[in-house]
Design a protein around this motif. Structure first.
Motif, PDB file in Angstrom:
ATOM      1  N   SER A   1      -4.947   0.688  -1.615  1.00 12.74           N
ATOM      2  CA  SER A   1      -3.924  -0.084  -2.324  1.00 12.74           C
ATOM      3  C   SER A   1      -3.603  -1.410  -1.643  1.00 12.74           C
ATOM      4  O   SER A   1      -3.420  -2.423  -2.313  1.00 12.74           O
ATOM      5  CB  SER A   1      -2.657   0.766  -2.449  1.00 12.74           C
ATOM      6  OG  SER A   1      -1.676   0.094  -3.189  1.00 12.74           O
TER       7      SER A   1
ATOM      8  N   TYR B   1      -4.275  -4.814  -3.600  1.00 16.65           N
ATOM      9  CA  TYR B   1      -3.204  -5.765  -3.905  1.00 16.65           C
ATOM     10  C   TYR B   1      -3.659  -7.207  -3.662  1.00 16.65           C
ATOM     11  O   TYR B   1      -3.398  -8.108  -4.459  1.00 16.65           O
ATOM     12  CB  TYR B   1      -1.974  -5.443  -3.060  1.00 16.65           C
ATOM     13  CG  TYR B   1      -0.825  -6.379  -3.296  1.00 16.65           C
ATOM     14  CD1 TYR B   1      -0.161  -6.383  -4.513  1.00 16.65           C
ATOM     15  CD2 TYR B   1      -0.417  -7.271  -2.311  1.00 16.65           C
ATOM     16  CE1 TYR B   1       0.887  -7.260  -4.743  1.00 16.65           C
ATOM     17  CE2 TYR B   1       0.630  -8.153  -2.541  1.00 16.65           C
ATOM     18  CZ  TYR B   1       1.280  -8.143  -3.753  1.00 16.65           C
ATOM     19  OH  TYR B   1       2.310  -9.008  -3.992  1.00 16.65           O
ATOM     20  N   GLN B   2      -4.360  -7.419  -2.562  1.00 11.06           N
ATOM     21  CA  GLN B   2      -4.866  -8.773  -2.274  1.00 11.06           C
ATOM     22  C   GLN B   2      -5.983  -9.150  -3.245  1.00 11.06           C
ATOM     23  O   GLN B   2      -6.092 -10.296  -3.680  1.00 11.06           O
ATOM     24  CB  GLN B   2      -5.370  -8.849  -0.835  1.00 11.06           C
ATOM     25  CG  GLN B   2      -4.249  -8.641   0.172  1.00 11.06           C
ATOM     26  CD  GLN B   2      -4.624  -9.083   1.571  1.00 11.06           C
ATOM     27  OE1 GLN B   2      -5.800  -9.333   1.865  1.00 11.06           O
ATOM     28  NE2 GLN B   2      -3.637  -9.187   2.436  1.00 11.06           N
TER      29      GLN B   2
ATOM     30  N   LEU C   1      -5.544   0.001 -10.401  1.00 10.04           N
ATOM     31  CA  LEU C   1      -4.159   0.511 -10.336  1.00 10.04           C
ATOM     32  C   LEU C   1      -4.098   1.968 -10.776  1.00 10.04           C
ATOM     33  O   LEU C   1      -3.421   2.791 -10.156  1.00 10.04           O
ATOM     34  CB  LEU C   1      -3.229  -0.344 -11.214  1.00 10.04           C
ATOM     35  CG  LEU C   1      -2.859  -1.721 -10.658  1.00 10.04           C
ATOM     36  CD1 LEU C   1      -2.189  -2.584 -11.733  1.00 10.04           C
ATOM     37  CD2 LEU C   1      -1.932  -1.598  -9.443  1.00 10.04           C
TER      38      LEU C   1
ATOM     39  N   TYR D   1       1.306   1.196   1.272  1.00  9.37           N
ATOM     40  CA  TYR D   1       0.349   1.083   0.171  1.00  9.37           C
ATOM     41  C   TYR D   1       0.964   1.541  -1.148  1.00  9.37           C
ATOM     42  O   TYR D   1       0.592   1.051  -2.213  1.00  9.37           O
ATOM     43  CB  TYR D   1      -0.931   1.862   0.501  1.00  9.37           C
ATOM     44  CG  TYR D   1      -1.872   1.078   1.404  1.00  9.37           C
ATOM     45  CD1 TYR D   1      -1.387   0.125   2.297  1.00  9.37           C
ATOM     46  CD2 TYR D   1      -3.252   1.273   1.347  1.00  9.37           C
ATOM     47  CE1 TYR D   1      -2.244  -0.589   3.118  1.00  9.37           C
ATOM     48  CE2 TYR D   1      -4.114   0.562   2.159  1.00  9.37           C
ATOM     49  CZ  TYR D   1      -3.607  -0.378   3.047  1.00  9.37           C
ATOM     50  OH  TYR D   1      -4.464  -1.100   3.849  1.00  9.37           O
TER      51      TYR D   1
ATOM     52  N   TYR E   1       2.758  -1.652  -2.260  1.00 13.01           N
ATOM     53  CA  TYR E   1       1.852  -2.673  -2.798  1.00 13.01           C
ATOM     54  C   TYR E   1       1.444  -2.334  -4.234  1.00 13.01           C
ATOM     55  O   TYR E   1       1.206  -3.220  -5.045  1.00 13.01           O
ATOM     56  CB  TYR E   1       0.588  -2.795  -1.935  1.00 13.01           C
ATOM     57  CG  TYR E   1       0.808  -3.442  -0.587  1.00 13.01           C
ATOM     58  CD1 TYR E   1       1.303  -4.738  -0.486  1.00 13.01           C
ATOM     59  CD2 TYR E   1       0.499  -2.770   0.586  1.00 13.01           C
ATOM     60  CE1 TYR E   1       1.499  -5.334   0.754  1.00 13.01           C
ATOM     61  CE2 TYR E   1       0.683  -3.358   1.835  1.00 13.01           C
ATOM     62  CZ  TYR E   1       1.189  -4.640   1.918  1.00 13.01           C
ATOM     63  OH  TYR E   1       1.371  -5.231   3.132  1.00 13.01           O
ATOM     64  N   TRP E   2       1.356  -1.029  -4.503  1.00 10.97           N
ATOM     65  CA  TRP E   2       0.982  -0.618  -5.858  1.00 10.97           C
ATOM     66  C   TRP E   2       2.023  -1.100  -6.870  1.00 10.97           C
ATOM     67  O   TRP E   2       1.663  -1.693  -7.899  1.00 10.97           O
ATOM     68  CB  TRP E   2       0.826   0.905  -5.901  1.00 10.97           C
ATOM     69  CG  TRP E   2       0.396   1.432  -7.236  1.00 10.97           C
ATOM     70  CD1 TRP E   2      -0.857   1.425  -7.760  1.00 10.97           C
ATOM     71  CD2 TRP E   2       1.245   2.043  -8.233  1.00 10.97           C
ATOM     72  NE1 TRP E   2      -0.861   1.996  -9.008  1.00 10.97           N
ATOM     73  CE2 TRP E   2       0.412   2.380  -9.316  1.00 10.97           C
ATOM     74  CE3 TRP E   2       2.598   2.339  -8.307  1.00 10.97           C
ATOM     75  CZ2 TRP E   2       0.904   3.009 -10.471  1.00 10.97           C
ATOM     76  CZ3 TRP E   2       3.103   2.955  -9.451  1.00 10.97           C
ATOM     77  CH2 TRP E   2       2.249   3.281 -10.508  1.00 10.97           C
TER      78      TRP E   2
ATOM     79  N   GLY F   1       1.805  -4.872  -7.157  1.00 12.61           N
ATOM     80  CA  GLY F   1       0.608  -5.272  -7.910  1.00 12.61           C
ATOM     81  C   GLY F   1       0.860  -5.232  -9.407  1.00 12.61           C
ATOM     82  O   GLY F   1       0.310  -6.048 -10.163  1.00 12.61           O
TER      83      GLY F   1
ATOM     84  N   ASP G   1       2.878  -8.422 -10.328  1.00  9.66           N
ATOM     85  CA  ASP G   1       1.999  -9.594 -10.440  1.00  9.66           C
ATOM     86  C   ASP G   1       1.122  -9.515 -11.681  1.00  9.66           C
ATOM     87  O   ASP G   1       0.914 -10.512 -12.374  1.00  9.66           O
ATOM     88  CB  ASP G   1       1.088  -9.691  -9.208  1.00  9.66           C
ATOM     89  CG  ASP G   1       1.871  -9.957  -7.933  1.00  9.66           C
ATOM     90  OD1 ASP G   1       2.956 -10.551  -8.015  1.00  9.66           O
ATOM     91  OD2 ASP G   1       1.385  -9.557  -6.858  1.00  9.66           O
ATOM     92  N   TYR G   2       0.600  -8.309 -11.937  1.00 11.00           N
ATOM     93  CA  TYR G   2      -0.305  -8.154 -13.081  1.00 11.00           C
ATOM     94  C   TYR G   2       0.396  -8.573 -14.369  1.00 11.00           C
ATOM     95  O   TYR G   2      -0.164  -9.288 -15.203  1.00 11.00           O
ATOM     96  CB  TYR G   2      -0.799  -6.706 -13.192  1.00 11.00           C
ATOM     97  CG  TYR G   2      -1.670  -6.494 -14.405  1.00 11.00           C
ATOM     98  CD1 TYR G   2      -2.958  -7.023 -14.465  1.00 11.00           C
ATOM     99  CD2 TYR G   2      -1.192  -5.791 -15.512  1.00 11.00           C
ATOM    100  CE1 TYR G   2      -3.752  -6.859 -15.589  1.00 11.00           C
ATOM    101  CE2 TYR G   2      -1.981  -5.612 -16.633  1.00 11.00           C
ATOM    102  CZ  TYR G   2      -3.252  -6.151 -16.670  1.00 11.00           C
ATOM    103  OH  TYR G   2      -4.038  -5.993 -17.791  1.00 11.00           O
TER     104      TYR G   2
ATOM    105  N   SER H   1       9.644  -3.388  -4.536  1.00  6.51           N
ATOM    106  CA  SER H   1       9.183  -2.382  -5.493  1.00  6.51           C
ATOM    107  C   SER H   1      10.289  -2.020  -6.468  1.00  6.51           C
ATOM    108  O   SER H   1      10.049  -1.825  -7.662  1.00  6.51           O
ATOM    109  CB  SER H   1       8.718  -1.134  -4.748  1.00  6.51           C
ATOM    110  OG  SER H   1       7.692  -1.454  -3.829  1.00  6.51           O
TER     111      SER H   1
ATOM    112  N   THR I   1      10.453  -4.592  -9.012  1.00  4.38           N
ATOM    113  CA  THR I   1       9.410  -4.351 -10.013  1.00  4.38           C
ATOM    114  C   THR I   1       9.858  -3.286 -11.006  1.00  4.38           C
ATOM    115  O   THR I   1       9.668  -3.426 -12.217  1.00  4.38           O
ATOM    116  CB  THR I   1       8.112  -3.897  -9.317  1.00  4.38           C
ATOM    117  OG1 THR I   1       7.654  -4.928  -8.461  1.00  4.38           O
ATOM    118  CG2 THR I   1       7.033  -3.574 -10.339  1.00  4.38           C
TER     119      THR I   1
END
Lengths: 678, 678
Positions: B292, B296-297, B316, B335, B338-339, B342, B345-346, B412, B415
């Protein structure tokens, strides 16, 4: 297994969620070796091997383990079928004592060292069907043996083959040759096999210029009659079949002085054997699925016939599936509760604490699912997606808070408290309190003092007037009622013809059990002879999913709006097995694994009864006539209980009176006792 | 994909839980037909077909759907591989608009009618790789193309083949013949290929009396050098390879006036392309797993290169797996966060709300898992089974409540609130409040006013003295700091050599991003030239997992206690792609799917830069020199922001001053703007 159902050739899988296996399994065990040992390793799947945490190069088919203490890990990956391991050394062998995990929570830290915060959850390995490297567990099939037609009616290119009684397996077309089509219509009844438009199962083959050979149909079917129609230049020599069966040993028996009852027992036994397969299934023709309500009865019958533990645990695990819980078992609320209750019984009969350890986390999440679906009054009613089944019965209301569901939830909470005790889980007291509170609520909300019965439901917070048999009969053998209440239920519900009758062997099972628990064995014998005897009179060679004596001829075969929708070989039709063992031979455990048990033989008016009831490592033999009781058991400490008008006698046993003409005698293992009484 | 890792020939699967697919999937869609339509049906798995709820006989490969409104259901079962469906009619075709369920919660009631209490959860079908009945999705493989050796050093029966740069695929032994063994040692470096005892990957073949033929090795490997040693009577003509790659189009570009930077961009691009496969993986030699933190990067780099949405969503979903959550993603706490990030951002880059709808329930259960693992102070610290990773760095404390983890949890939760808003979930406010509370706590617990920096952790409820870069640099581009705090962090942490240095491109990614966000593009260019340029000077043809300029020669290849343990082609090495696109070309979305976005080009002292940044349906073109900016975009409404000493001019755009020499201009789609400034 759940995906073998077909309906007129169409694939018909279950509608509830089917879980797949864990694809990557780490197996391990610690060994202490006196001397070095060469060990063969076979798997079904890709694998790696670690000895004491050190990875061995490649996928070694043989390893040498030095003397001393060592840990062997084998990690097996298999997406298509269940990861499996067969290890064969002198002392290092695969068996159910290995531990498994699906995620080892172990990683390599910054220094290159393996870290393990001991969060890995280890379960015990399932262990069966992998004893030969060339026979993979995924290729497992039940055994077959040839069977031949009882009669054949041949007209041109049409054969009607009768196998004499209901059977199950693969039809075999011997010497099939030529060119053309074969249509095979299966029937549990002759009428079904002849009804090419409405028979429930069929096969269609296209044969192209074949030389004579024996053709075995690829999928197994249930049938007594097979209607085979072919065309073109096709010809065949004969039709036979491969009977497919689970090799379970018949350890429970029952015989008595009544021929019809003996015949009912035999047909029950055969019916149950046909439905005891990889799992306990509902019926062999149609669904062939694992249903919890059906399974629960099969477990109970099993304790009085095969006493096969692994079929019980496999069925319980298959029913439960994986977390998360997204619906009731088989989508049916009552079936969730039977699942809990089945675990209670399983522990009582077998004493298998290891299974409780494995399944307890899934019991918790299943119970959490139920508890969070209670309404503001703490009762369960049907929410979106819930099927309130109870029974196949016309006009049976499922609205509001149905008393039957609360009663089963209460029993399930009692199961949770028992298992929590075994697991030393502090939640045990909480479950016990919830069960007690719910039981009080059930009496307060549903018991109708005037009717001396539980009513069927509450709607909008108000109890209805409607009395049905379900809650009332279960409350009797759950022993939730006082003696006065029991007599009330007996007279006002069980023996009251105005209360809607039960037409499925499924619920007759419990109705008759309730009557037996009330000591009405003689009444129940008459019911069995009339109800199960009625099926035999209608030509049954196995017992049915449903039987309504008011129906006539081919009407009996119809169900679900289809002329042959009914299953004529349904596990729940075999309940006399259970009733005879538990309430006539009268044997039941009073502590886990028959450490202690009771024998209360009741002839129910028969001249004599005799038989065996299996226990984990033996049987209890019972004979009972009006004047003599003979018992002998291989294990545990039994208490023989019986009534006698005169003082009974036994040469090698000590009989004590408990008053009111009731006597008790302790039965030690390995000793045969003959009691004379009147 | 997760199970293709081998270590010196040994199968090496991930240690975390691997979920299997759902075995039984019901696909459906409603159609309205002007005229009857013949429809072909192909599946991977057993299946049945319903039209308007009516089951069709057998497994029809073709159905006729009458004119009018109709619902088509196809239920596909497949234990071994993912159930898949390909439907081909005139208008009735399989695509991502079909709905799927894994349990339909529909049953036949007492009257034989199908009931549905509408509790069935429908998701949208995944849709790819099934456009030809003869090519099953389960046989999917990436494309290959032949590549040839740059040089070969042959000594007797030993060949050292150099493919000129890092590559990936299947080695091909042309004209291999005779009898004997072949050992193939792969090397990302020459030293590794020559080290038969320590190279990370190898293959061993046994060839028996083969006639000459081309032998392709069965599993793909990463290498630049291949050391092939064979014996016996074996001979071969030559060695080549099949380069395996994902056919993703390069939609982002960057060029500038500096040759070294252009080379760094090219090598970054190649590195990233090699690691963009069925999923975004960490590195091509060793794990080849979906991680993850790495993913993410990759997502961020992807938005500035391929802008390939399906690789993001596949990654994902693969990271998340199924419920229940039993550990952090990849077992690593950071991690998990980051999920979530991500997904934020998506949505921002793509505006794909359908994906949020599909994934939101799994976001909720993942967040529930995190929230229930907070301690009494509402902070997360490592519990049994948790890996606190942060970075590969010596002596990095993971004890107590690490500030970095709380910071990522806060992001998170933000998000979660965004996605809850999109889903009209009333929990949005609750998530927003939790994020705000946690942010306040982070400042109260970790911000050290004297140091003008966040400290690394609290132990036993007391903040430590230790300052590390991680929390501080993330807080900058999360925009959690005031301008004064930002300057404090910049001086006291980012530009402070006494604070432990970062030696992985993984964390240099964020460190340089933080500096860019502070407007230090010129500083960052120098860092890129020194750090990534350093790897090039050490012979890199792709960028590495770790680079410490202080090391020498083959020391660079070691990691995890193994001489060639380090991955020399690691996705996280490619971060210049992201930095150049976001902070030099300066393009980023300000609302989902680039409906609005900003362009803030910064040359960082370069004579000129130019390139393209992809958007969902086009690109943004940017050129910038000291005196001229040229922009053109295919969609959305952009705002060009730049500084100018003099009043800038543009023929077809309206430039507004926002004070302090900063100017803004709206960029409409399809229009090319040339701005002259100084």
């Amino acid at each position: 297994m759940q995906n073998r159902r077909t309906e007129r050739g169409t694939f018909f899988p279950p509608f509830w969620k089917m879980d797949n296996h864990y694809v990557c399994v780490d197996f391990h065990k610690d060994f202490s070796l006196a001397q070095p040992e060469q060990v063969d390793i076979y798997t079904e799947g890709n694998y790696n091997v670690k000895i004491d945490g050190k990875m061995q190069e490649g996928a070694p088919s043989q390893i040498l383990v030095p003397a001393g203490k060592h840990r062997i890990n084998v990690k097996v990956f298999n997406q298509a079928t269940v990861p499996a391991l067969f290890v064969k050394g002198q002392t290092i062998v695969s068996d159910g004592t290995w531990l498994v995990t699906f995620e080892d929570k172990e990683w390599i830290d910054e220094t290159g060292k393996a870290s393990d915060q001991a969060a890995t959850v280890w379960l015990t390995a399932g262990s069966k069907n992998f004893n030969d490297p060339s026979i993979k567990p995924s290729s497992f099939k039940l055994q077959t043996t040839p069977q031949y037609a009882a009669s054949v009616d041949k007209k041109g290119q049409t054969l009607l083959v009768d196998f004499g009684r209901e059977t199950f397996g693969y039809v075999k077309l011997n010497g099939l040759r030529g060119n053309g089509k074969v249509n095979i219509y299966y029937g549990e009844s002759k009428a079904e096999a002849l009804s090419t438009d409405h028979c429930e199962t069929l096969d269609r083959l296209q044969i192209s210029n074949a030389a004579a050979k024996d053709t075995v149909l690829p999928s197994s079917k249930a049938f007594r009659f097979v209607n085979i129609q072919y065309n073109g230049s096709l010809a065949l020599d004969s039709v036979s079949m491969l009977y497919e069966y689970a090799p379970v040993a018949q350890r429970g028996t029952f015989r008595c002085s009544d021929t019809l009852l003996n015949r009912i027992y035999e047909v029950s036994d055969y019916t149950f054997h046909l439905n005891t397969r990889e799992f306990f299934i509902d019926g062999i023709k149609r669904d062939r699925w694992v249903w919890s309500g059906d399974g629960y009865q099969s477990f109970l019958m099993n304790y009085y016939s095969f006493f096969n533990s692994s079929t019980v645990t496999s069925t319980l695990m298959a029913l439960r599936g994986k977390d998360p819980v997204t619906s009731h078992i088989n989508t049916i609320m009552d079936y969730t509760f039977y699942w809990f209750m089945g675990i209670y019984d399983y522990y009582l009969y077998t004493g298998d604490q290891n299974f409780i350890t494995q399944v307890y986390p899934r019991m918790q999440s299943m119970m959490d699912y139920c508890l969070q679906r209670r309404n503001k009054d703490g009762l369960m009613e049907g929410l979106a997606g819930d099927w309130i089944f109870i029974d196949w019965a016309d006009r049976l209301s499922k609205k509001g808070e149905v008393s039957f569901e609360q009663l089963l939830l209460c029993r399930s909470l009692e199961t949770m408290s028992m298992c929590a005790d075994l697991m030393h889980d502090t939640k045990a007291a909480q479950y016990r309190q919830m069960a007690a509170d719910l039981k009080a609520k059930i009496f307060s909300y549903y018991w109708n003092g005037n009717k001396q019965a539980f009513v069927h439901s509450r709607i909008n917070g108000q109890p209805t007037d409607n009395v049905t048999r379900y809650t009332n009969m279960f409350a009797i053998f759950f022993n939730y009622l006082s003696d006065i209440q029991k007599q009330g239920v007996k007279q006002n519900v069980l023996l009251n013809d105005k209360v809607q009758k039960i037409t499925t062997p499924y619920m007759r099972f419990y109705e008759l059990e309730a009557m037996c628990a009330l000591g009405e064995q003689q009444y129940v014998l008459n019911e069995i002879k009339s109800y199960w005897g009625g099926m035999l009179q209608n030509g049954a060679t196995t017992f049915w999913e449903e039987y309504n004596p008011d129906k006539k001829g081919d009407e009996h075969y119809a169900m679900y709006g289809r002329p042959f929708g009914k299953s004529l070989c349904h596990a729940w039709g075999a309940s006399p097995i259970y009733l005879f063992g538990k309430y006539y031979l009268g044997v039941q455990p009073t502590s886990p694994a028959y450490k202690t048990y009771t024998i209360q033989p009741v002839t129910g008016g028969l001249k004599w009864i005799e038989g065996t009831v299996p226990t984990p490592n033996g049987v209890v033999n019972v004979y009972c006539s009006a004047k003599q009781i003979k018992v002998k058991a291989d294990e545990g400490t039994g208490t023989l209980k019986f009534k006698s008008k005169k003082k009974p006698s036994c040469k090698n046993g000590t009989i004590a009176s408990t008053g009111n003409g009731v006597y008790e005698m302790t039965v030690e293992k390995g000793v045969e006792y003959v009691v004379n009484y009147e």
